[in-house]
Design an enzyme around this catalytic site. Structure first.
Site, PDB file in Angstrom:
ATOM      1  N   LYS A 155       1.170  -1.085   0.094  1.00 42.91           N
ATOM      2  CA  LYS A 155      -0.079   0.493   0.330  1.00 42.91           C
ATOM      3  C   LYS A 155       1.079   1.045   0.532  1.00 42.91           C
ATOM      4  O   LYS A 155      -0.016   2.214  -0.697  1.00 42.91           O
ATOM      5  CB  LYS A 155      -0.648  -0.375   0.724  1.00 42.91           C
ATOM      6  CG  LYS A 155      -2.183  -1.043   1.030  1.00 42.91           C
ATOM      7  CD  LYS A 155      -3.624  -0.450   2.260  1.00 42.91           C
ATOM      8  CE  LYS A 155      -4.702  -1.257   1.845  1.00 42.91           C
ATOM      9  NZ  LYS A 155      -5.682  -1.203   2.357  1.00 42.91           N
ATOM     10  N   LYS A 202      -5.597 -12.882  -9.307  1.00 41.58           N
ATOM     11  CA  LYS A 202      -6.837 -12.992  -8.821  1.00 41.58           C
ATOM     12  C   LYS A 202      -8.213 -11.501  -8.966  1.00 41.58           C
ATOM     13  O   LYS A 202      -7.775 -10.548  -9.284  1.00 41.58           O
ATOM     14  CB  LYS A 202      -6.610 -13.122  -6.554  1.00 41.58           C
ATOM     15  CG  LYS A 202      -7.966 -13.098  -6.207  1.00 41.58           C
ATOM     16  CD  LYS A 202      -7.698 -12.709  -4.135  1.00 41.58           C
ATOM     17  CE  LYS A 202      -8.282 -12.821  -3.912  1.00 41.58           C
ATOM     18  NZ  LYS A 202      -7.675 -12.835  -2.239  1.00 41.58           N
ATOM     19  N   LYS A 236     -11.377  -5.694  -7.940  1.00 41.37           N
ATOM     20  CA  LYS A 236     -12.780  -4.620  -8.193  1.00 41.37           C
ATOM     21  C   LYS A 236     -12.000  -3.678  -8.026  1.00 41.37           C
ATOM     22  O   LYS A 236     -11.375  -2.249  -9.158  1.00 41.37           O
ATOM     23  CB  LYS A 236     -13.522  -4.655  -6.258  1.00 41.37           C
ATOM     24  CG  LYS A 236     -12.773  -4.127  -5.750  1.00 41.37           C
ATOM     25  CD  LYS A 236     -14.068  -4.035  -4.566  1.00 41.37           C
ATOM     26  CE  LYS A 236     -13.506  -4.350  -3.016  1.00 41.37           C
ATOM     27  NZ  LYS A 236     -14.438  -4.675  -1.833  1.00 41.37           N
TER      28      LYS A 236
END
Length: 342
Positions: free
Chosen positions: A123, A207, A210
């Site tokens: 992140k 994977k 969204k």
């Protein structure tokens, strides 16, 4: 008078805790890989499910959008089958003990342990303009979420295993320093039939997510039926024309996994059903099966979002129950570390 001393007492159900972030509508992968299984767990465990909106703010959020996303995430849990009469379902920021235990456990967590968290590194690269202290320490809040409820089991995917290992380490360290306080949680890893790993429709080696830039790569569980079918028709497969599950057929393997998860058919039955038929037929069938499987979720979600008063009553009652359980843990923790009672 009957002697009850030797009568076997019913075994207390184990506690399962899990949380989901309010960062937009969940994908088919989230649903089939986790939430659908949470619904089944309600029958055999004491389940505690949480919308972890405190975790969400490690990345800067638009306040109005966060409020709406939190409400929608809660409604989606219920729409998917989480029953507020069977499970405790609440919003994290409504239960103050999460922040309280977070601080205490931060003082039992080593800097080096947090430095090794791979999600922080990921992140920090994605949001270099806001590498904040909360982003660094949020695994401690995750530890607190779990330990507050003396959870025996935590459903985990591969990307969360590191956080559960930290939870176990911190709990053991606290117990060793202050005496037995926390249950050491174990991972709950469902078998393949109950926790399907769903991959991207555009790149079946990745994977489903969204956050994918390609909208055709993922299915939102609130997508309209025609959108779902269209996305499956565009799904990446291979140059063969045989519907079978084997190594090297990532696209077809993914579609078979999805079809199996929503219909209950095993791979052998799927291979028989589509023997001699082309990929076009198969992709259409998968799309239609998924659209039909998600129909009650869409209908329940629309009904719930039209009844805000009911949603509010559910999340307030869930928070009261969560506060009651977690406060007992906090009182024990404060006593163990030497805080004076109020």
């Amino acid at each position: 008078m009957e002697d009850t001393k030797n009568v076997a007492q019913p075994e207390r159900k184990k506690v399962i805790f899990s949380g989901i972030q309010p960062t937009g509508v969940m994908t088919l992968g989230n649903y089939l890989g986790a939430v659908k299984n949470w619904v089944q767990l309600q029958e055999d465990y004491n389940c505690i499910y949480c919308i972890v909106n405190m975790h969400a703010i490690t990345v800067r959020q638009d306040p109005k959008a966060l409020r709406q996303n939190t409400l929608e995430a809660y409604a989606l849990l219920l729409a998917c089958g989480i029953d507020p009469e069977k499970s405790i379902a609440f919003i994290q920021s409504h239960v103050t003990t999460h922040a309280e235990l977070n601080w205490v456990l931060a003082c039992s967590t080593q800097f080096g342990e947090l430095s090794r968290m791979t999600q922080f590194k990921d992140k920090a690269k994605r949001y270099p303009e806001n590498v904040n202290a909360g982003l660094f320490t949020y695994p401690v809040l995750m530890v607190a979420d779990i330990l507050l409820y003396q959870a025996h089991l935590v459903p985990v995917g591969i990307d969360q295993k590191q956080h559960l290992e930290l939870t176990r380490d911190v709990a053991a360290r606290f117990n060793n320093a202050y005496g037995n306080t926390f249950v050491i949680p174990e991972p709950y890893i469902p078998d393949q039939a109950h926790g399907a790993k769903i991959m991207s429709l555009a790149d079946p080696t990745k994977k489903m997510s969204k956050s994918d830039d390609n909208a055709n790569a993922f299915i939102s569980i609130l997508d309209k039926p025609e959108v779902i079918v269209k996305k499956f028709k565009r799904a990446v497969t291979d140059s063969e024309a045989e519907v079978c599950y084997r190594e090297g057929k990532d696209g077809i393997n993914n579609l078979m996994t999805i079809y199996s998860a929503v219909t209950g058919a095993d791979f052998a039955a799927i291979e028989r059903e589509f023997s001699g038929r082309g990929y076009g037929d198969f992709k259409t069938a998968v799309g239609e099966a998924v659209a039909e499987h998600l129909r009650p979720v869409r209908e329940n979600f629309d009904r719930l979002m039209a009844d805000k008063a009911y949603l509010e009553s559910c999340y307030k009652r869930g928070a009261e129950m969560a506060e009651c359980i977690s406060r007992r843990t906090m009182d024990k923790v404060y006593k163990k570390i030497g805080f004076l009672p109020k």
